[in-house]
Design an enzyme around this catalytic site. Structure first.
Site, PDB file in Angstrom:
ATOM      1  N   HIS A 177       0.883  -1.165   0.000  1.00 50.86           N
ATOM      2  CA  HIS A 177       0.000   0.000   0.000  1.00 50.86           C
ATOM      3  C   HIS A 177       0.917   1.211   0.000  1.00 50.86           C
ATOM      4  CE1 HIS A 177      -2.419  -2.965   2.318  1.00 50.86           C
ATOM      5  NE2 HIS A 177      -3.448  -2.386   1.785  1.00 50.86           N
ATOM      6  N   ASP A 236       2.143   2.003   3.414  1.00 54.42           N
ATOM      7  CA  ASP A 236       3.051   1.031   4.071  1.00 54.42           C
ATOM      8  C   ASP A 236       4.488   1.500   3.867  1.00 54.42           C
ATOM      9  OD1 ASP A 236       0.780  -0.616   4.234  1.00 54.42           O
ATOM     10  OD2 ASP A 236       1.397  -1.829   2.524  1.00 54.42           O
TER      11      ASP A 236
HETATM   12  C1  3MF Z   1      -7.890  -6.716   4.234  1.00 50.33           C
HETATM   13  C2  3MF Z   1      -6.997  -7.070   3.121  1.00 50.33           C
HETATM   14  C3  3MF Z   1      -6.174  -5.947   2.656  1.00 50.33           C
HETATM   15  C4  3MF Z   1      -5.950  -5.983   1.177  1.00 50.33           C
HETATM   16  C5  3MF Z   1      -5.018  -4.880   0.831  1.00 50.33           C
HETATM   17  C6  3MF Z   1      -4.726  -4.868  -0.639  1.00 50.33           C
HETATM   18  C7  3MF Z   1      -4.743  -5.083   4.250  1.00 50.33           C
HETATM   19  O1  3MF Z   1      -8.514  -7.855   4.754  1.00 50.33           O
HETATM   20  O2  3MF Z   1      -6.915  -8.187   2.671  1.00 50.33           O
HETATM   21  O3  3MF Z   1      -4.925  -6.094   3.309  1.00 50.33           O
HETATM   22  O4  3MF Z   1      -5.361  -7.183   0.774  1.00 50.33           O
HETATM   23  O5  3MF Z   1      -5.611  -3.675   1.204  1.00 50.33           O
HETATM   24  O6  3MF Z   1      -5.865  -4.721  -1.342  1.00 50.33           O
END
Ligand code: 3MF
Ligand code: MG
Ligand code: MG
Length: 437
Positions: free
Chosen positions: A101, A104
């Site tokens: 992300h 991140d």
């Molecule tokens: C939440 C997720 C997310 C998505 C991420 C990428 C934080 O349950 O699975 O992980 O995978 O946002 O789309």
């Protein structure tokens, strides 16, 4: 260059007899499965958020994970160091891809402009490390769920300014994904849904979401990014009801809003089970609609009702997944991203290696089992036989669209009764699969 995991060697394939916990027993990157190497079949990916940003905190307790390289600050210096840590980890695992992300990898600034500048600084380092190590970006995405501004949603927020902010963040994340050679771009709508319908205009929100996707696609085209857009279905958590509930809901939205061929799906195991499906169901549903683009590989806990994001170690699960994925010869530009975190009690850095090694080996074993089942063809032959009445006669007329209700009624009045059914043989088929495990 300082080593952050000095006690960890590069993880090698040592075969099923190996007792070395820091070795692959089944993941042999060069081993061929149905004509392609395991490396190309799986296209394994490490996720930045759980692996390098996870703290082990939960709603009831503070973080536990030992990450000696991380000073816990939101400084650029700390973010830059994390990049070096990430690429040492990825390289030692021998994994070809990673995902992030935007927030991140780079800290949010006090203004959008500052956030973009921070992102650019880190993106430059990510590019350097990609070029140095050969690791590639599988997909990027924007975090449109953590900041309080997104409390009512991002692309479905009732606040137009928040929508505009989300658009700015996705525009930038698409640009950086393109800059880093990312092959896909993911939209997980954790806040795109509602907490209650008394305050929600669902029609306007879904209309706004469709417009957002078209604007995103138009921008991607305008900069030359042709990476695959992926929706990531999830029914709930944190939102009571998430519009991208499951594969079927996503494909309904995609079809009704002119997004066919523009958006495919990134299917996550724990999201499938939260939606009341098996992962095999969601994968097959996406595959038969030519929409299976990538997977977030994890598993949930059937006794717990939330997204536990555990590493997949269940060979039945990985076999079922690979029975579907091998039907389409892999995941194309997608891959197998471990959207998974070590347990709060697995607090040492070495646990990150154990977790990924286990997940990769589980997929390798599942693929070998699935390939053996497919090679013998008994499962496929059973299914083919089960539907053979549609290969000729009235069944063929139904499938080629030439039959009418009147025809079918005349046929059945003449015949009098339907041919007897044949057994579904579920127990035999479950026994058959077990013979290969
Ligand atoms: C939440 C997720 C997310 C998505 C991420 C990428 C934080 O349950 O699975 O992980 O995978 O946002 O789309
Ligand atoms: Mg996910
Ligand atoms: Mg998830």
């Amino acid at each position: 260059m300082a080593e952050f995991f000095p006690e960890i060697p590069t993880i090698q394939y040592e075969g099923p007899e190996s007792k070395n916990p820091l070795a692959y027993k089944h993941y042999n990157p060069d081993e061929i499965i149905e004509g392609q190497s395991m490396k190309d079949l799986f296209r394994f990916s490490v996720c930045y958020w759980h692996t390098f940003r996870g703290t082990g905190s939960d709603p009831f307790g503070a973080g536990t994970l030992q990450r000696p390289w991380d000073d816990g600050s939101d400084s650029i210096e700390n973010a830059l160091k994390r990049v070096d840590v990430a690429f040492e980890f990825i390289t030692k695992l021998g994994v070809p891809f990673y995902c992030w992300h935007d927030r991140d990898v780079a800290p949010e600034g006090s203004t959008l402009k500052e956030s973009h500048a921070n992102f650019d600084k880190i993106a430059a380092r990510l590019k350097e490390k990609q070029d140095e190590t050969g690791a590639k970006l599988l997909w990027g995405t924007a975090n449109l769920f953590s900041h309080p501004r997104y409390m009512h949603g991002a692309a479905t927020s009732c606040n137009a300014d928040v929508y505009a902010y989300a658009a700015s963040q996705v525009k930038k994340a698409i640009e950086v994904t393109y800059q880093l050679g990312g092959e896909n771009y993911v939209f997980w709508g954790g806040r795109e849904g509602y907490m209650n319908l008394y305050n929600t205009d669902m029609n306007r929100e879904l209309d706004h979401l469709a417009k957002f996707m078209h604007m995103a696609h138009d921008h991607a085209k305008s900069i030359g990014f042709d990476g695959q857009f992926l929706f990531e279905p999830k029914p709930k958590e944190p939102t009571k009801h998430q519009y991208d509930f499951d594969a079927a809901a996503c494909l309904n939205f995609i079809g009704r809003n002119g997004l066919d061929g523009i958006v495919k799906l990134n299917i996550e195991t724990n999201h499938a089970t939260l939606a009341g499906h098996s992962m095999m169901h969601e994968l097959e549903y996406a595959r038969i609609h030519d929409a299976l683009g990538s997977i977030d590989a994890n598993t949930g806990d059937m006794l717990l009702g939330w997204d536990t994001d555990q590493f997949p170690t269940d060979i039945y699960l990985t076999t079922q997944m690979m029975l579907v994925i091998l039907k389409q010869n892999g995941l194309g530009t997608g891959g197998t991203n471990f959207d998974a975190k070590v347990r709060r009690e697995s607090f040492e850095p070495i646990d990150l290696f154990h977790a990924h090694i286990g997940g990769m080996d589980a997929f390798a074993r599942g693929a070998k089992v699935a390939a053996a089942i497919r090679k013998d063809g008994l499962l496929d032959e059973f299914v083919k036989q089960r539907y053979s009445s549609f290969d000729s006669g009235v069944g063929a007329k139904i499938e080629d669209g030439s039959a009418t209700f009147a025809d079918l009624e005349a046929y059945m009045l003449e015949k009098g009764e339907a041919d007897a059914n044949t057994s579904g043989r579920q127990e035999y088929l479950e026994n058959l699969v077990n013979q290969y495990l």
